[in-house]
Design an enzyme around this catalytic site. Structure first.
Site, PDB file in Angstrom:
ATOM      1  N   SER B  35       3.750   8.884   0.717  1.00  0.00           N
ATOM      2  CA  SER B  35       5.411   8.942   1.437  1.00  0.00           C
ATOM      3  C   SER B  35       5.370  10.281   1.524  1.00  0.00           C
ATOM      4  O   SER B  35       6.459  10.645   2.932  1.00  0.00           O
ATOM      5  CB  SER B  35       6.131   9.552  -0.092  1.00  0.00           C
ATOM      6  OG  SER B  35       5.720   7.826  -0.767  1.00  0.00           O
ATOM      7  N   GLU B  56       2.189  19.701 -10.383  1.00  0.00           N
ATOM      8  CA  GLU B  56       2.678  20.036  -8.928  1.00  0.00           C
ATOM      9  C   GLU B  56       2.318  22.030  -9.506  1.00  0.00           C
ATOM     10  O   GLU B  56       1.706  22.811  -8.379  1.00  0.00           O
ATOM     11  CB  GLU B  56       3.934  19.722  -9.349  1.00  0.00           C
ATOM     12  CG  GLU B  56       4.470  18.160  -8.386  1.00  0.00           C
ATOM     13  CD  GLU B  56       4.069  17.824  -9.628  1.00  0.00           C
ATOM     14  OE1 GLU B  56       3.958  18.046 -11.056  1.00  0.00           O
ATOM     15  OE2 GLU B  56       4.541  16.362  -9.276  1.00  0.00           O
TER      16      GLU B  56
END
Lengths: 274, 316
Positions: B35, B56
């Site tokens: 993506s 993350e």
């Protein structure tokens, strides 16, 4: 190449002097983390006087081994050792935590030579150390990365993200150390949020786990030597320590986590450390 | 037919070229490489690409470690996760430690569309803007994305947040365009009001400028692609010379471009201001174009706001 007996005697004396220095610094500063600085003295002494390759005159020497103090509140102990090694003037130690001075309350890489990356907010150092180890692998460099965490710190979720990363990328140039002093600010680690069984957890995450007496230079140096020989996976040394080590009335006391000694306490402590 | 380019598509291609030119570049992604388009770099340079899984916080601090050891680290994931999930890591490991890490986030704003509010980052600029040492760049098209990326590798070694989109933008610059961090670009001169825009709203502002011109209203259009450090001079001269300002962003009006411009104006040259953006609410599912209209992020709404602000200016 483990530590010979005469060298151990010499390093024990250095550890004693560093404890004195740390207590004086903290008393002058009037605040800071006493217990967790005293518990990591032998770990730091073994690293800096036995294991690490570095050059205080050239702190950014590309081939140096990297040390990350993920438990940033142990800064006074690290500062004392860095000053002794000549990274900066020992006079700086007296100005710990004072306004507009070099030595911040927690390690700050921009102001202080010898600090690889800023820490203080817990749980980030292992990830950063992984990044350094990945860079060394990419560059086919020989330098190694050492990162020191607290046992309470491993309650942070990021630690376990990083634990996966180190194993996934086979970071055998990385050595983790847990200062297992069994206490955190609010009480004992097992009562606040139990992290045991630590050994099994790290093993399940793909690490080789060694245990050491975190105040015994022979035990620590043997563990560091062993760690270097492990191939294909990262190694964690669980160093069993005593919070506030070296001062009887501070040992194992939660109250000395984030509190500096008073003048009277310092005097009493120094008598014990003679 | 207006030529359109996806800023993330440009990123994917430029990153490969930069990787060829500079062996120090490494790229990290958190399981969204297809993506964010970092998969192209992963294919070209598998040894310099690190998929960090859905983690993350670890990704940001790992990038900081790579940078501390001399690498130029690009970090990519969706804007909402890049900034929201790892804010403290960005604060301490990147900004306070001053590491050469470039966060390039895709899927910003409401145009993420059908995936709904959980994935629409309307607060990311706000989260990054309060961090010392952080720069923020929101390219207005694919060309500016390319030029900004080249600039950042060549001239900048501090943390930066580059905000990209899933939505395709009309191309407004040509290949001769020169990007400079912190320098606003006046795209159209005008006298009665100024529209300051970022990202896809820049092309909407140009559309609005044409519509207003046909109605005899002269409007200046500024592309404020660097939100931080913001070009104060461009804002002050726009205020002094046109007397009214409209900001347009695909982001919350709290903490983003509108706030940044308001801060400069209120301290240095107060003039009537109107902020177009998401008005302190979460988004909803829907087609991107429908959502842009639903939230008033279009040329018509800019035209309306310009007329209102000119009226207000006359009353002051």
């Amino acid at each position: 190449m483990s530590l010979p007996e005469n060298k151990i005697l010499e390093l024990k004396e250095i550890a004693r002097q560093l404890r004195v220095e740390v207590l004086k610094m903290l008393t002058l500063a009037g605040s800071g983390h006493t217990g967790g600085s005293l518990s990591i003295i032998e770990i730091l002494v073994t690293l800096y006087f036995f294991k690490l390759r570095y050059d205080p005159k050239n702190p950014t020497w590309p081939d140096r081994d990297r040390f990350v103090l993920s438990k940033g509140h142990g800064a006074p102990a690290l500062y004392a050792i860095l000053a002794r090694l000549g990274y900066f003037n020992e006079a700086e130690l007296k100005k710990l935590r004072k306004i507009n001075e070099m030595l911040q309350g927690h390690p700050y890489n921009i102001s202080t030579p010898g600090i690889e990356i800023s820490t203080g907010s817990l749980g980030q150092g292992l990830s950063a150390a992984n990044g350094m180890a990945l860079a060394a692998k990419l560059d086919k460099a020989k330098w190694r990365v050492y990162v020191l965490m607290g046992d309470g710190e491993t309650q942070e979720g990021q630690i376990w993200e990083a634990a996966m990363t180190a194993a996934h990328y086979h970071l055998d140039n990385l050595c983790g150390i847990i200062d297992a002093n069994k206490l955190q600010i609010d009480g004992s680690v097992c009562e606040i949020m139990n992290v045991e069984p630590m050994k099994e957890k790290w093993e399940a995450f793909g690490w080789q786990v060694l245990e050491a007496d975190g105040h015994n230079l022979h035990s620590l140096s043997t563990a560091f030597d062993q760690c270097e020989k492990i191939k294909g996976k990262p190694c964690m040394i669980i160093a069993h320590t005593v919070k506030g080590k070296g001062v009887s009335f501070m040992e194992g006391k939660v109250g000395y986590h984030g509190v500096a000694p008073t003048e009277e306490e310092l005097e009493k402590a120094l008598l014990e450390l003679r | 037919m207006v030529k359109k380019l996806g800023t993330r598509d440009v990123y994917g291609e430029v990153l490969v070229r930069l990787g060829q030119q500079n062996p120090n570049i490494v790229v990290l992604d958190a399981d969204l490489s297809c993506s964010t388009r970092t998969c192209k770099f992963a294919e070209a340079f598998p040894e310099r690409f690190f998929n960090m899984g859905i983690a993350e916080q670890d990704m940001i601090s790992t990038a900081a470690g790579l940078a501390a050891a001399g690498k130029i680290a690009f970090v990519s994931t969706f804007a909402v996760f890049a900034t929201g999930r790892a804010w403290d890591q960005i604060r301490q490991s990147l900004c306070y430690s001053q590491q050469n890490v470039k966060i390039v986030a895709s899927h910003s704003g409401i145009t993420v569309g059908e995936d709904s509010a959980t994935h629409q980052a309307n607060e990311d600029i706000s989260l990054m803007r309060n961090l010392p040492n952080m720069s923020i760049i929101v390219p207005a098209d694919g060309i500016e994305t390319e030029k900004a990326l080249e600039y950042l590798v060549k001239y900048d070694n501090r943390p930066v947040y580059l905000r990209l989109s899933r939505y395709k933008f009309p191309v407004i610059f040509d290949s001769q365009y020169v990007f400079r961090k912190g320098k606003a670009i006046v795209l159209e001169e005008g006298t009665e009001a100024t529209v300051i825009a970022i990202g896809l709203m820049v092309s909407r502002a140009l559309e609005a400028q044409q519509m207003l011109k046909e109605q005899g209203i002269s409007v200046r259009v500024i592309n404020m692609s660097t939100i931080k450090p913001i070009d104060r001079e461009a804002i002050i001269s726009a205020a002094q010379e046109t007397g009214a300002v409209v900001t347009a962003e695909e982001h919350s009006i709290i903490g983003g471009l509108g706030s940044a411009v308001a801060e400069v104006l209120s301290e240095q040259c107060p003039v009537p201001l109107k902020r177009i953006g998401i008005k302190d609410c979460f988004g909803i599912s829907g087609d991107a174009d429908e959502l842009l209209n639903y939230y008033g992020l279009n040329a018509q709404s800019i035209v309306q706001s310009v007329k209102e602000i000119i009226d207000k200016k006359k009353k002051v």
